[in-house]
Design an enzyme around this catalytic site. Structure first.
Site, PDB file in Angstrom:
ATOM      1  N   ASP A 154       1.008  -0.968  -0.015  1.00  0.00           N
ATOM      2  CA  ASP A 154       0.242   0.018  -0.118  1.00  0.00           C
ATOM      3  C   ASP A 154       0.943   1.102   0.246  1.00  0.00           C
ATOM      4  O   ASP A 154       1.876   1.006   0.382  1.00  0.00           O
ATOM      5  CB  ASP A 154      -1.152  -0.300   1.235  1.00  0.00           C
ATOM      6  CG  ASP A 154      -2.150   1.141   1.203  1.00  0.00           C
ATOM      7  OD1 ASP A 154      -3.290   0.475   0.892  1.00  0.00           O
ATOM      8  OD2 ASP A 154      -1.824   2.305   1.103  1.00  0.00           O
ATOM      9  N   ILE A 155       0.228   1.985  -0.555  1.00  0.00           N
ATOM     10  CA  ILE A 155       1.061   3.704  -1.058  1.00  0.00           C
ATOM     11  C   ILE A 155       1.333   4.082   0.402  1.00  0.00           C
ATOM     12  O   ILE A 155       1.876   5.504   0.084  1.00  0.00           O
ATOM     13  CB  ILE A 155       1.119   3.743  -1.846  1.00  0.00           C
ATOM     14  CG1 ILE A 155       1.729   5.454  -2.946  1.00  0.00           C
ATOM     15  CG2 ILE A 155      -0.542   4.665  -2.050  1.00  0.00           C
ATOM     16  CD1 ILE A 155       1.682   5.948  -4.211  1.00  0.00           C
ATOM     17  N   ASN A 195     -12.591  -3.271   2.944  1.00  0.00           N
ATOM     18  CA  ASN A 195     -13.822  -1.748   2.841  1.00  0.00           C
ATOM     19  C   ASN A 195     -15.010  -1.816   2.082  1.00  0.00           C
ATOM     20  O   ASN A 195     -13.867  -2.499   0.721  1.00  0.00           O
ATOM     21  CB  ASN A 195     -12.347  -0.710   2.399  1.00  0.00           C
ATOM     22  CG  ASN A 195     -11.986  -0.617   4.130  1.00  0.00           C
ATOM     23  OD1 ASN A 195     -12.009  -1.058   5.153  1.00  0.00           O
ATOM     24  ND2 ASN A 195     -11.014   0.289   3.867  1.00  0.00           N
ATOM     25  N   GLY A 212     -14.950   3.430   4.066  1.00  0.00           N
ATOM     26  CA  GLY A 212     -13.884   4.533   3.865  1.00  0.00           C
ATOM     27  C   GLY A 212     -13.089   3.422   2.334  1.00  0.00           C
ATOM     28  O   GLY A 212     -12.279   3.820   1.726  1.00  0.00           O
ATOM     29  N   GLN A 213     -13.963   2.866   1.573  1.00  0.00           N
ATOM     30  CA  GLN A 213     -13.724   2.439   0.349  1.00  0.00           C
ATOM     31  C   GLN A 213     -13.775   3.984  -0.397  1.00  0.00           C
ATOM     32  O   GLN A 213     -14.387   4.166  -0.925  1.00  0.00           O
ATOM     33  CB  GLN A 213     -14.800   1.054  -0.264  1.00  0.00           C
ATOM     34  CG  GLN A 213     -14.251   0.422  -1.679  1.00  0.00           C
ATOM     35  CD  GLN A 213     -15.246  -0.316  -2.553  1.00  0.00           C
ATOM     36  OE1 GLN A 213     -15.791  -1.035  -1.835  1.00  0.00           O
ATOM     37  NE2 GLN A 213     -14.522  -1.525  -2.736  1.00  0.00           N
ATOM     38  N   HIS A 258     -10.291  -5.610  -3.379  1.00  0.00           N
ATOM     39  CA  HIS A 258      -8.645  -5.739  -2.825  1.00  0.00           C
ATOM     40  C   HIS A 258      -9.011  -5.844  -0.701  1.00  0.00           C
ATOM     41  O   HIS A 258     -10.083  -5.384  -0.616  1.00  0.00           O
ATOM     42  CB  HIS A 258      -8.020  -4.674  -2.749  1.00  0.00           C
ATOM     43  CG  HIS A 258      -8.136  -3.155  -2.358  1.00  0.00           C
ATOM     44  ND1 HIS A 258      -9.461  -2.155  -3.269  1.00  0.00           N
ATOM     45  CD2 HIS A 258      -8.109  -2.748  -1.543  1.00  0.00           C
ATOM     46  CE1 HIS A 258      -9.744  -1.302  -2.370  1.00  0.00           C
ATOM     47  NE2 HIS A 258      -9.392  -1.619  -1.493  1.00  0.00           N
ATOM     48  N   HIS A 261      -7.498  -5.817   2.685  1.00  0.00           N
ATOM     49  CA  HIS A 261      -5.693  -5.063   3.073  1.00  0.00           C
ATOM     50  C   HIS A 261      -5.397  -6.001   3.983  1.00  0.00           C
ATOM     51  O   HIS A 261      -6.136  -6.682   4.465  1.00  0.00           O
ATOM     52  CB  HIS A 261      -6.170  -4.010   4.114  1.00  0.00           C
ATOM     53  CG  HIS A 261      -6.863  -2.530   3.527  1.00  0.00           C
ATOM     54  ND1 HIS A 261      -6.421  -1.724   2.721  1.00  0.00           N
ATOM     55  CD2 HIS A 261      -7.870  -2.608   2.491  1.00  0.00           C
ATOM     56  CE1 HIS A 261      -6.649  -0.694   2.355  1.00  0.00           C
ATOM     57  NE2 HIS A 261      -8.049  -1.357   2.226  1.00  0.00           N
TER      58      HIS A 261
HETATM   59  P1  AMP Z   1      -9.501   0.919   0.420  1.00  0.00           P
HETATM   60  O1  AMP Z   1      -9.471   2.607   0.434  1.00  0.00           O
HETATM   61  O2  AMP Z   1     -10.330   0.691   1.230  1.00  0.00           O
HETATM   62  O3  AMP Z   1     -10.233   1.239  -1.155  1.00  0.00           O
HETATM   63  O4  AMP Z   1      -7.912   0.702  -0.048  1.00  0.00           O
HETATM   64  C1  AMP Z   1      -7.224   1.665  -1.249  1.00  0.00           C
HETATM   65  C2  AMP Z   1      -6.110   1.675  -0.525  1.00  0.00           C
HETATM   66  O5  AMP Z   1      -5.068   2.076  -1.743  1.00  0.00           O
HETATM   67  C3  AMP Z   1      -6.033   2.505  -0.561  1.00  0.00           C
HETATM   68  O6  AMP Z   1      -4.884   2.004   1.525  1.00  0.00           O
HETATM   69  C4  AMP Z   1      -4.656   3.526  -0.310  1.00  0.00           C
HETATM   70  O7  AMP Z   1      -3.241   4.198   0.073  1.00  0.00           O
HETATM   71  C5  AMP Z   1      -3.961   2.919  -1.194  1.00  0.00           C
HETATM   72  N1  AMP Z   1      -3.648   2.838  -2.299  1.00  0.00           N
HETATM   73  C6  AMP Z   1      -3.570   3.840  -3.768  1.00  0.00           C
HETATM   74  N2  AMP Z   1      -3.029   4.410  -4.402  1.00  0.00           N
HETATM   75  C7  AMP Z   1      -2.295   3.629  -4.525  1.00  0.00           C
HETATM   76  C8  AMP Z   1      -1.151   3.353  -5.468  1.00  0.00           C
HETATM   77  N3  AMP Z   1      -0.953   3.552  -6.352  1.00  0.00           N
HETATM   78  N4  AMP Z   1      -0.276   1.997  -5.283  1.00  0.00           N
HETATM   79  C9  AMP Z   1      -0.403   1.015  -3.927  1.00  0.00           C
HETATM   80  N5  AMP Z   1      -1.524   1.932  -3.062  1.00  0.00           N
HETATM   81  C10 AMP Z   1      -2.053   2.717  -3.489  1.00  0.00           C
END
Ligand code: AMP
Ligand code: ZN
Length: 118
Positions: A35-36, A91, A97-98, A104, A106
């Protein structure tokens, strides 16, 4: 068509290699990458290569691939965090919070977690 790549989907772009990611494990049906914006020392996202908006829709349409995501979540946790406990979070919906609407998991580990979650 259900499951087809979506041109405007960030995680479909990661699957296609159009957006870079730090991949820690990949299978025929899944990709796991860091995760970024990590929320724990271990924070990896496990995604199906096919596009479904959330985990429930994936499981309804492709139960085998949903199982692959869960298996990979466990394997990534073991790979990244050993035998210690970990948390898997899906999520689902903006209200929970999605923010990326490609299913995906986490995988979070390397610290303690509260219950109930925030
Ligand atoms: P959610 O909020 O459950 O939809 O999770 C989306 C996740 O994607 C968040 O934890 C972000 O930090 C992560 N995210 C967004 N852009 C990227 C990216 N380019 N590379 C890796 N993770 C990312
Ligand atoms: Zn997608």
């Amino acid at each position: 068509m259900a499951g087809e790549p979506q041109a405007d989907c960030l995680f479909c772009k990661i699957v296609k290699g159009e957006v870079p990611a730090t991949v820690v494990k990949e299978t025929e049906t899944t990709v796991a990458f860091r995760d970024i914006n990590p929320q724990a020392p271990v924070h990896v996202l496990v995604i199906p290569k096919v596009h479904y908006a959330d985990a429930g829709s994936l499981a309804a349409a492709e139960p085998g691939i949903a199982a692959d995501v869960l298996r990979e979540a466990g394997e990534v946790a073991l790979q990244e965090n050993g035998e210690k406990g970990f948390r898997i979070v899906f999520n689902t919906g903006a209200g929970a919070g999605q923010t990326v609407f490609h299913a995906h998991a986490h995988v979070l580990g390397g610290r303690g977690f509260n219950w109930p979650p925030g």
